[in-house]
Design an enzyme around this catalytic site. Structure first.
Site, short mmCIF file in Angstrom:
data_model
loop_
_atom_site.label_atom_id
_atom_site.label_comp_id
_atom_site.label_asym_id
_atom_site.label_seq_id
_atom_site.Cartn_x
_atom_site.Cartn_y
_atom_site.Cartn_z
N HIS A 345 0.83 -1.21 0.00
CA HIS A 345 0.00 0.00 0.00
C HIS A 345 0.86 1.26 0.00
O HIS A 345 2.06 1.21 0.25
CB HIS A 345 -1.02 -0.02 1.12
CG HIS A 345 -0.52 0.23 2.52
ND1 HIS A 345 -0.54 1.47 3.11
CD2 HIS A 345 -0.02 -0.61 3.46
CE1 HIS A 345 -0.08 1.37 4.36
NE2 HIS A 345 0.25 0.13 4.59
N ASP A 355 6.23 2.45 7.30
CA ASP A 355 4.88 1.97 7.00
C ASP A 355 4.14 2.97 6.14
O ASP A 355 3.65 3.96 6.65
CB ASP A 355 4.15 1.73 8.32
CG ASP A 355 2.75 1.19 8.13
OD1 ASP A 355 2.37 0.89 7.00
OD2 ASP A 355 2.03 1.08 9.15
N GLU A 392 -5.19 1.56 2.92
CA GLU A 392 -4.96 0.36 3.74
C GLU A 392 -5.09 0.71 5.21
O GLU A 392 -5.64 -0.04 6.00
CB GLU A 392 -3.54 -0.19 3.47
CG GLU A 392 -3.24 -1.52 4.15
CD GLU A 392 -2.69 -1.41 5.56
OE1 GLU A 392 -2.58 -2.46 6.22
OE2 GLU A 392 -2.39 -0.29 6.03
N GLU A 393 -4.59 1.90 5.57
CA GLU A 393 -4.56 2.27 6.98
C GLU A 393 -5.94 2.35 7.60
O GLU A 393 -6.13 2.16 8.79
CB GLU A 393 -3.81 3.61 7.17
CG GLU A 393 -2.32 3.54 6.81
CD GLU A 393 -1.52 2.63 7.74
OE1 GLU A 393 -2.10 2.04 8.66
OE2 GLU A 393 -0.29 2.52 7.55
N ASP A 421 3.97 -5.04 3.11
CA ASP A 421 3.45 -3.78 3.62
C ASP A 421 4.68 -2.94 3.91
O ASP A 421 5.27 -2.35 3.00
CB ASP A 421 2.60 -4.07 4.87
CG ASP A 421 1.90 -2.86 5.43
OD1 ASP A 421 2.55 -1.81 5.53
OD2 ASP A 421 0.71 -2.94 5.80
N HIS A 505 3.29 4.60 13.21
CA HIS A 505 2.11 5.48 13.04
C HIS A 505 2.24 6.83 13.74
O HIS A 505 1.23 7.46 14.07
CB HIS A 505 0.83 4.78 13.51
CG HIS A 505 0.35 3.70 12.57
ND1 HIS A 505 -0.86 3.07 12.72
CD2 HIS A 505 0.90 3.16 11.46
CE1 HIS A 505 -1.04 2.18 11.75
NE2 HIS A 505 0.03 2.21 10.97
#
Ligand SMILES: *[C@@H]1O[C@H](CO)[C@@H](O)[C@H](O)[C@H]1NC(C)=O
Ligand SMILES: *[C@@H]1O[C@H](CO)[C@@H](O)[C@H](O)[C@H]1NC(C)=O
Ligand SMILES: *[C@@H]1O[C@H](CO)[C@@H](O)[C@H](O)[C@H]1NC(C)=O
Ligand SMILES: *[C@@H]1O[C@H](CO)[C@@H](O)[C@H](O)[C@H]1NC(C)=O
Ligand SMILES: *[C@@H]1O[C@H](CO)[C@@H](O)[C@H](O)[C@H]1NC(C)=O
Ligand SMILES: *[C@@H]1O[C@H](CO)[C@@H](O)[C@H](O)[C@H]1NC(C)=O
Length: 703
Positions: A345, A355, A392-393, A421, A505
């Site tokens: 993604h 990420d 995706e998140e 990912d 994140h």
């Protein structure tokens, strides 16, 4: 550079020779070819680092302008024809957040809920473009209530609180990140009667050493943003998709989504370690158990409720937004209608250096190598599709909408889906796969150098002290393989270097973090691209698909034993399941023999290549995984069609084998009624029938 150059020439020579041979004689290629070794030698860590730098210049939240810029970058970097698919999906954005603490001993305290960037970090200049810290799809609401502390917010933690006499009803729960999916933390708290939830990153888990940018750890103000949606795909289109611009498309209402339990009904917020500690100071009552405490020097953690009271207010906006998946296609020469899919993604909560764009950088670097192979005359036997997902998140939305939209074609044509990912969190190789791909993964890892020790292969470092390489299974949620495996039964792989990282994140997941701590030489990026590409090349080029179902049968038997032990003494029988696994094992042994015979005959050139025979065998190998899915899906969660692998009901990140049987046993243990145990037996029979179907597909030939 010198050895690399020599190797390059050596392989070019070999590949010319190979081409001559293949033109003259029909050899079945069921191993690595010179093109595949050439692919390895073309690795470029500078290309990977340059892609990562471009992709992470700006934060690029799904559906934002910056996300569309990142999509354009991917499109312009793919050296193959590409296209996009656009969907209109329900995303979620913060409108207002506030948190105040009222404690008897001090004046009211209003939290700023802001992460502080380091001025020495180049990304800090773009900090203002990041989304405020929030939980996507959190309930809009305001609550004022005393605090309780619930450790990691797992079911067992709430049980423990109950056994200690702490009643969570009517309180705001303070829980730690780190063990289960955040949506399940909030759900468990809600089920226990909480009115609101605050989830923080405890120093003990996320700040064990020097904070970024001096060290890799999460700074005190760092916050893990994320979704608390408890299903997969666009919340308003469960099981189908709505293309952007489509005028009439069915959608379910938000009320309905909440009724199903996919969106929660109490507000929640993610907060920093510093804020978490501040709240702990205001919680009195019983001292929390030893293992629930923080690091040395932290205040003593107590359970509450109160006396500290918080006012937690969150207003979110759930709104339809357009998301964009990007694809590049390399058409197959002989079987263009068979697809090997590689996916990653693109959207990120902040800068996304780990990420997900370490994976995007690896995908782009890999695509450049494939392009160079193509220039040398390589063309895959089957079609390779490079996928770059959006949203995706929020809940694996881009990949899930696409799989739902293309379900029937993918079901009849997809050979495998290979997901990456985040490609790199740190050192160490971590892989999950459906078991028929185990052997191929091991072979590929023996061809790739360990990025952290050039005197051994990746296989050597992967296996380290274990007797066999540790391969996890794909029952958990958490990334884009879910729709492929759990909804339509496509053999899949998910892999990464490292397993988790402290700035996950947060605004600190940026290029500087990767360059300083994640992968200073970008050798892990290229090693990820090498395994990923090599597995894809074998799947795309081997005349007979490199699937081995013996390992599947062994896995299934091991899992059956574990679940039988879990249900020891219960009035149920696992023998139908064991019997079906024996069928599968026999079929797997037979098909391997058939495959070998076909290869040997062709090697001896005593057989003209029988294309339809090979195709028929491959179809069986491809379709066997499909037989593990069931139209009706898991009881109570029908979107999940796979009867062997699915997520735990209580932690979406946790992979379960036989999730339907597992759910049923748990219910039956609670109620202990004849009816409940009969239902467990039904679930066992249902799985047994699926496994038998799989063996019939592998055998080929009607009964
Ligand atoms: C917890 O408190 C609520 C409301 O105060 C009450 O209804 C409930 O029965 C209590 N639960 C237990 C286990 O005591
Ligand atoms: C809680 O805070 C919100 C937002 O700051 C405010 O509007 C609300 O009145 C407060 N509620 C209580 C009960 O103090
Ligand atoms: C939510 O977003 C939509 C469109 O993005 C906007 O029209 C609407 O005013 C927003 N609502 C709130 C409460 O902010
Ligand atoms: C690198 O690998 C070699 C061969 O396996 C091993 O002997 C050596 O100890 C490794 N070096 C490090 C630093 O781990
Ligand atoms: C690529 O790897 C080489 C050798 O390990 C190293 O010297 C170089 O700095 C790396 N390049 C990047 C961009 O990290
Ligand atoms: C469940 O029920 C059976 C028969 O009704 C009984 O023999 C057994 O002890 C019960 N088991 C538990 C754990 O309560």
């Amino acid at each position: 550079m010198k050895p690399l150059l020599q190797r390059f020439q050596f392989h070019s020579l070999l590949s010319t020779l190979y081409l001559l041979i293949t033109i003259c004689a029909p050899i079945i290629t069921s191993s690595f070819t010179p093109y595949h070794t050439l692919f390895l030698s073309l690795a470029s860590n500078s290309s990977a680092s340059s892609h990562l730098l471009h992709l992470t210049r700006l934060p690029h939240l799904s559906s934002s302008y910056e996300d569309s810029l990142a999509a354009s970058y991917v499109i312009s970097s793919f050296p193959f024809p590409s296209h996009s698919t656009f969907y209109s999906t329900l995303l979620s954005f913060p409108v207002h957040r506030s948190l105040s603490l009222f404690s008897p001993s001090s004046p009211p305290f209003h939290f700023s809920l802001t992460q502080i960037p380091s001025p020495s970090d180049p990304s800090s200049t773009c900090f203002s473009l990041t989304v405020p810290t929030f939980h996507a799809y959190a309930h809009t609401g305001s609550v004022r209530a005393p605090l309780t502390y619930a450790y990691y917010g797992r079911v067992e933690d709430f049980d423990k609180l109950g056994s200690l006499g702490i009643n969570v009803t009517g309180t705001v729960v303070l829980a730690r990140y780190g063990k289960i999916y955040r949506g399940d933390i909030v759900k468990n708290a809600q089920d226990a009667g909480a009115l609101g939830v605050l989830v923080y990153s405890d120093y003990e888990d996320y700040a064990k050493g020097e904070a970024f940018p001096a060290g890799p750890w999460l700074p005190q103000s760092g916050v893990q943003v994320g979704s608390v949606f408890r299903a997969i795909g666009d919340p308003t289109t469960p099981g189908w998709s709505c293309t952007a611009g489509e005028e009439e498309c069915e959608r379910v209402s938000i009320d309905e989504i909440v009724r199903r339990g996919d969106m929660l009904s109490v507000p929640s917020l993610p907060i920093s370690g510093k804020d978490g500690e501040e709240l702990h100071k205001a919680i009195g009552g019983q001292v929390a158990p030893d293992d629930w405490q923080g690091r040395e020097g932290a205040p003593v953690y107590r359970l509450g409720p109160g006396p500290g009271v918080v006012n937690l207010t969150y207003i979110g906006n759930e709104t339809l937004r357009t998301i964009q998946n990007v694809f590049a296609v390399i058409e197959g020469r002989e079987e263009p209608d068979r697809y090997v899919l590689l996916g990653n993604h693109r959207d990120a909560w902040t800068f996304g250096a780990v990420d997900p764009n370490s994976g995007t950088a690896a995908l782009l670097e890999l695509s450049e190598r494939l392009y160079k192979l193509q220039k040398k005359g390589w063309k895959p036997r089957r079609t390779i599709i490079l996928c770059n997902w959006d949203a995706e998140e929020y809940g694996l939305i881009g990949s899930t909408e696409w799989v739902e939209e293309n379900r029937e074609l993918l079901t009849s044509r997809a050979v495998a889906y290979l997901n990456v990912d985040s490609a790199v969190y740190g050192p160490g190789f971590y892989v999950s796969a459906t078991p028929q791909l185990d052997a191929l993964l091991i072979e590929a890892s023996k061809m790739v150098k360990d990025p952290d020790n050039s005197s051994q292969t990746l296989y050597n470092s992967w296996i380290s002290s274990a007797s066999s390489p540790p391969i996890e299974r794909l029952g958990g949620g958490g990334t884009d393989f879910a729709a492929f495996v759990q909804h339509i039964g496509v053999p899949s792989i998910d892999m990464a270097f490292g397993d988790g990282y402290p700035v996950y994140h947060s605004i600190y997941d940026d290029y500087l973090w990767m360059e300083k701590f994640g992968d200073p030489m970008f050798q892990r990026h290229v090693a990820a691209a090498s395994v990923w590409g090599l597995v894809a090349l074998r799947l795309a080029d081997d005349e007979i698909l490199p699937f081995d179902y013996i390992s599947y049968a062994i896995e299934l038997k091991g899992n059956a034993k574990s679940i039988e032990e879990e249900a020891a003494g219960c009035p149920i029988s696992f023998s139908p399941l064991y019997k079906s696994i024996e069928y599968l094992k026999t079929a797997a042994v037979n098909v391997n023999a058939e495959k070998q015979a076909l290869e040997e005959k062709v090697w001896r050139l005593s057989l003209r290549k029988d294309k339809s025979k090979v195709r028929e065998l491959n179809d069986r190998l491809m379709m066997t995984e499909r037989a593990f899915t069931d139209r009706e899906g898991l009881s109570g969660r029908e979107w999940y069609k796979h009867l062997i692998y699915g997520p735990s009901k209580y932690n979406d990140y946790d992979s379960k084998a036989y999730p339907g049987i597992d759910d049923a046993i748990e219910e039956a243990k609670k109620s202990n009624t004849t009816e409940a145990w009969r239902f467990v037996q039904h679930e066992i029979y249902r799985v047994a029938r699926a496994v038998k179907q799989a063996s019939l597909v592998l055998n080929g030939g009607l009964t």
